[in-house]
Scaffold this motif. Structure first.
Motif, PDB file in Angstrom:
ATOM      1  N   VAL A  40      13.454   9.141  20.190  1.00  0.00           N
ATOM      2  CA  VAL A  40      12.575   7.985  19.996  1.00  0.00           C
ATOM      3  C   VAL A  40      11.599   8.267  18.853  1.00  0.00           C
ATOM      4  CG1 VAL A  40      10.720   6.622  21.043  1.00  0.00           C
ATOM      5  CG2 VAL A  40      12.798   7.133  22.348  1.00  0.00           C
ATOM      6  N   PHE A  41      11.003   9.465  18.857  1.00  0.00           N
ATOM      7  CA  PHE A  41      10.064   9.844  17.807  1.00  0.00           C
ATOM      8  C   PHE A  41      10.742   9.826  16.442  1.00  0.00           C
ATOM      9  CE2 PHE A  41       8.324  13.208  15.086  1.00  0.00           C
ATOM     10  CZ  PHE A  41       7.054  12.711  14.888  1.00  0.00           C
ATOM     11  N   LEU A  42      11.920  10.377  16.335  1.00  0.00           N
ATOM     12  CA  LEU A  42      12.664  10.421  15.085  1.00  0.00           C
ATOM     13  C   LEU A  42      13.007   9.006  14.611  1.00  0.00           C
ATOM     14  CD1 LEU A  42      13.893  12.248  12.942  1.00  0.00           C
ATOM     15  CD2 LEU A  42      15.964  12.369  14.318  1.00  0.00           C
ATOM     16  N   SER A  43      13.403   8.151  15.533  1.00  0.00           N
ATOM     17  CA  SER A  43      13.733   6.768  15.180  1.00  0.00           C
ATOM     18  C   SER A  43      12.514   6.040  14.630  1.00  0.00           C
ATOM     19  CB  SER A  43      14.264   6.006  16.398  1.00  0.00           C
ATOM     20  OG  SER A  43      15.466   6.573  16.830  1.00  0.00           O
ATOM     21  N   LEU A  44      11.360   6.209  15.287  1.00  0.00           N
ATOM     22  CA  LEU A  44      10.134   5.575  14.812  1.00  0.00           C
ATOM     23  C   LEU A  44       9.726   6.104  13.442  1.00  0.00           C
ATOM     24  CD1 LEU A  44       8.047   5.431  18.108  1.00  0.00           C
ATOM     25  CD2 LEU A  44       9.109   3.524  16.894  1.00  0.00           C
ATOM     26  N   LEU A  45       9.890   7.396  13.252  1.00  0.00           N
ATOM     27  CA  LEU A  45       9.567   8.007  11.974  1.00  0.00           C
ATOM     28  C   LEU A  45      10.459   7.438  10.866  1.00  0.00           C
ATOM     29  CD1 LEU A  45       7.815  10.111  10.558  1.00  0.00           C
ATOM     30  CD2 LEU A  45       9.589  11.796  11.044  1.00  0.00           C
ATOM     31  N   LEU A  46      11.736   7.290  11.136  1.00  0.00           N
ATOM     32  CA  LEU A  46      12.659   6.725  10.155  1.00  0.00           C
ATOM     33  C   LEU A  46      12.331   5.262   9.858  1.00  0.00           C
ATOM     34  CD1 LEU A  46      16.050   8.288  11.289  1.00  0.00           C
ATOM     35  CD2 LEU A  46      14.820   8.732   9.168  1.00  0.00           C
ATOM     36  N   LEU A  47      12.014   4.501  10.880  1.00  0.00           N
ATOM     37  CA  LEU A  47      11.648   3.096  10.670  1.00  0.00           C
ATOM     38  C   LEU A  47      10.406   2.971   9.805  1.00  0.00           C
ATOM     39  CD1 LEU A  47      12.264   1.414  14.132  1.00  0.00           C
ATOM     40  CD2 LEU A  47      13.406   0.885  11.981  1.00  0.00           C
ATOM     41  N   ALA A  48       9.430   3.794  10.053  1.00  0.00           N
ATOM     42  CA  ALA A  48       8.187   3.748   9.285  1.00  0.00           C
ATOM     43  C   ALA A  48       8.431   4.106   7.825  1.00  0.00           C
ATOM     44  CB  ALA A  48       7.151   4.687   9.897  1.00  0.00           C
ATOM     45  N   SER A  49       9.347   5.030   7.565  1.00  0.00           N
ATOM     46  CA  SER A  49       9.598   5.458   6.191  1.00  0.00           C
ATOM     47  C   SER A  49      10.482   4.486   5.432  1.00  0.00           C
ATOM     48  CB  SER A  49      10.229   6.854   6.172  1.00  0.00           C
ATOM     49  OG  SER A  49      11.541   6.788   6.725  1.00  0.00           O
ATOM     50  N   CYS A  50      11.144   3.552   6.108  1.00  0.00           N
ATOM     51  CA  CYS A  50      12.024   2.584   5.449  1.00  0.00           C
ATOM     52  C   CYS A  50      11.263   1.372   4.945  1.00  0.00           C
ATOM     53  CB  CYS A  50      13.124   2.101   6.413  1.00  0.00           C
ATOM     54  SG  CYS A  50      14.313   3.383   6.792  1.00  0.00           S
ATOM     55  N   GLY A  51       9.978   1.340   5.122  1.00  0.00           N
ATOM     56  CA  GLY A  51       9.203   0.157   4.777  1.00  0.00           C
ATOM     57  C   GLY A  51       9.020  -0.076   3.303  1.00  0.00           C
ATOM     58  N   GLY A  52       9.276   0.889   2.471  1.00  0.00           N
ATOM     59  CA  GLY A  52       9.104   0.698   1.038  1.00  0.00           C
ATOM     60  C   GLY A  52       7.668   0.928   0.627  1.00  0.00           C
ATOM     61  N   ASP A  53       7.257   0.238  -0.399  1.00  0.00           N
ATOM     62  CA  ASP A  53       5.929   0.386  -0.982  1.00  0.00           C
ATOM     63  C   ASP A  53       4.860  -0.159  -0.036  1.00  0.00           C
ATOM     64  OD1 ASP A  53       3.791   0.669  -2.657  1.00  0.00           O
ATOM     65  OD2 ASP A  53       4.372  -0.950  -4.015  1.00  0.00           O
ATOM     66  N   ASP A  54       4.005   0.722   0.466  1.00  0.00           N
ATOM     67  CA  ASP A  54       2.963   0.306   1.407  1.00  0.00           C
ATOM     68  C   ASP A  54       2.019  -0.713   0.789  1.00  0.00           C
ATOM     69  OD1 ASP A  54       3.945   1.892   3.400  1.00  0.00           O
ATOM     70  OD2 ASP A  54       2.604   3.577   2.967  1.00  0.00           O
ATOM     71  N   LYS A  55       1.689  -0.548  -0.491  1.00  0.00           N
ATOM     72  CA  LYS A  55       0.783  -1.478  -1.152  1.00  0.00           C
ATOM     73  C   LYS A  55       1.387  -2.884  -1.146  1.00  0.00           C
ATOM     74  CE  LYS A  55      -1.638  -2.285  -5.474  1.00  0.00           C
ATOM     75  NZ  LYS A  55      -1.794  -1.884  -6.841  1.00  0.00           N
ATOM     76  N   GLN A  56       2.676  -2.996  -1.417  1.00  0.00           N
ATOM     77  CA  GLN A  56       3.336  -4.293  -1.428  1.00  0.00           C
ATOM     78  C   GLN A  56       3.328  -4.911  -0.035  1.00  0.00           C
ATOM     79  OE1 GLN A  56       4.323  -5.795  -4.130  1.00  0.00           O
ATOM     80  NE2 GLN A  56       5.192  -7.575  -3.151  1.00  0.00           N
ATOM     81  N   GLN A  57       3.555  -4.097   0.997  1.00  0.00           N
ATOM     82  CA  GLN A  57       3.578  -4.607   2.361  1.00  0.00           C
ATOM     83  C   GLN A  57       2.215  -5.084   2.820  1.00  0.00           C
ATOM     84  OE1 GLN A  57       5.141  -1.780   5.059  1.00  0.00           O
ATOM     85  NE2 GLN A  57       7.248  -2.306   4.619  1.00  0.00           N
ATOM     86  N   LEU A  58       1.162  -4.414   2.407  1.00  0.00           N
ATOM     87  CA  LEU A  58      -0.173  -4.740   2.873  1.00  0.00           C
ATOM     88  C   LEU A  58      -0.777  -5.935   2.136  1.00  0.00           C
ATOM     89  CD1 LEU A  58      -1.635  -1.147   3.290  1.00  0.00           C
ATOM     90  CD2 LEU A  58      -0.792  -2.680   5.069  1.00  0.00           C
ATOM     91  N   MET A  59      -0.215  -6.294   0.987  1.00  0.00           N
ATOM     92  CA  MET A  59      -0.762  -7.387   0.203  1.00  0.00           C
ATOM     93  C   MET A  59      -0.466  -8.715   0.893  1.00  0.00           C
ATOM     94  SD  MET A  59      -0.017  -8.492  -3.727  1.00  0.00           S
ATOM     95  CE  MET A  59       0.504  -6.851  -4.052  1.00  0.00           C
ATOM     96  N   VAL A  60      -1.515  -9.438   1.217  1.00  0.00           N
ATOM     97  CA  VAL A  60      -1.372 -10.750   1.828  1.00  0.00           C
ATOM     98  C   VAL A  60      -1.887 -11.761   0.814  1.00  0.00           C
ATOM     99  CG1 VAL A  60      -2.109 -12.232   3.720  1.00  0.00           C
ATOM    100  CG2 VAL A  60      -1.691  -9.810   4.137  1.00  0.00           C
ATOM    101  N   GLN A  61      -1.034 -12.699   0.461  1.00  0.00           N
ATOM    102  CA  GLN A  61      -1.400 -13.677  -0.538  1.00  0.00           C
ATOM    103  C   GLN A  61      -1.829 -14.965   0.171  1.00  0.00           C
ATOM    104  OE1 GLN A  61       2.404 -13.315  -2.456  1.00  0.00           O
ATOM    105  NE2 GLN A  61       1.494 -12.236  -4.171  1.00  0.00           N
ATOM    106  N   LYS A  62      -3.135 -15.148   0.251  1.00  0.00           N
ATOM    107  CA  LYS A  62      -3.702 -16.300   0.946  1.00  0.00           C
ATOM    108  C   LYS A  62      -4.209 -17.325  -0.055  1.00  0.00           C
ATOM    109  CE  LYS A  62      -5.220 -13.704   4.974  1.00  0.00           C
ATOM    110  NZ  LYS A  62      -6.343 -13.337   5.821  1.00  0.00           N
TER     111      LYS A  62
END
Length: 166
Positions: free
Chosen positions: A11-33
């Protein structure tokens, strides 16, 4: 016990892999309102002062521009810009005023909605900054009521074409 530890490790390994597949953190956190249109700001398309005119306005973000918002004096100008094929494929978010929430003469920036889920009235007798414009609404029934009172045809986002803007 070994199975339990192995299960937790999986479970820990799966969560770690999912978190690392997110790509660019800056792009993910940008919310265009949608943001307020300030006095003196110019339309990105025509250069006119946006707040000098009645009717719904529009805003959009381009994918490669990040946090830069492009503001328009009318939904007609916004769609004129957006419908250019080069712009269309590079736009990430589009906002318009929900005109059921405010008088035509005084659009309120607290009521921007996602244009892709909005309903529009084309061909009404109400004018915006550049003459005829598309009245925008969050609900289809509000668009129908507006069309009944002011004329025009109710359409959705996908039905907005250059011919509708003429």
């Amino acid at each position: 016990m070994k199975k339990l530890v192995s299960c937790y490790f999986s479970v820990f390994l799966s969560l770690l892999l999912l978190a690392s597949c997110g790509g660019d953190d800056k792009q993910q956190l940008m919310v265009q309102k949608a943001v307020a249109i300030e006095s003196g700001e110019e339309c990105h398309l025509c250069g006119m002062i946006i707040t000098n005119f009645a009717g719904p306005k529009g805003e959009l973000y381009r994918k490669e521009q990040g946090e830069t918002v492009f503001k328009f004096c009318s939904t007609r100008d916004m769609f004129s810009y957006y419908l250019d094929p080069e712009n269309q494929r590079n736009v990430s978010v589009i906002y318009v005023h929900d005109m059921s929430k405010m008088p035509w003469e005084a659009p309120d920036d607290g009521y921007f909605i996602d244009a892709k889920s909005a309903w529009f009235v084309a061909g009404s007798n109400k004018s915006g900054a550049m003459g005829k414009t598309l009245a925008s609404f969050g609900k289809q029934e509000d668009a129908r009521a507006f069309a009944k009172e002011y004329g025009g045809k109710v359409i959705n986002f996908e039905q907005v074409k250059r011919s509708v803007l003429m």
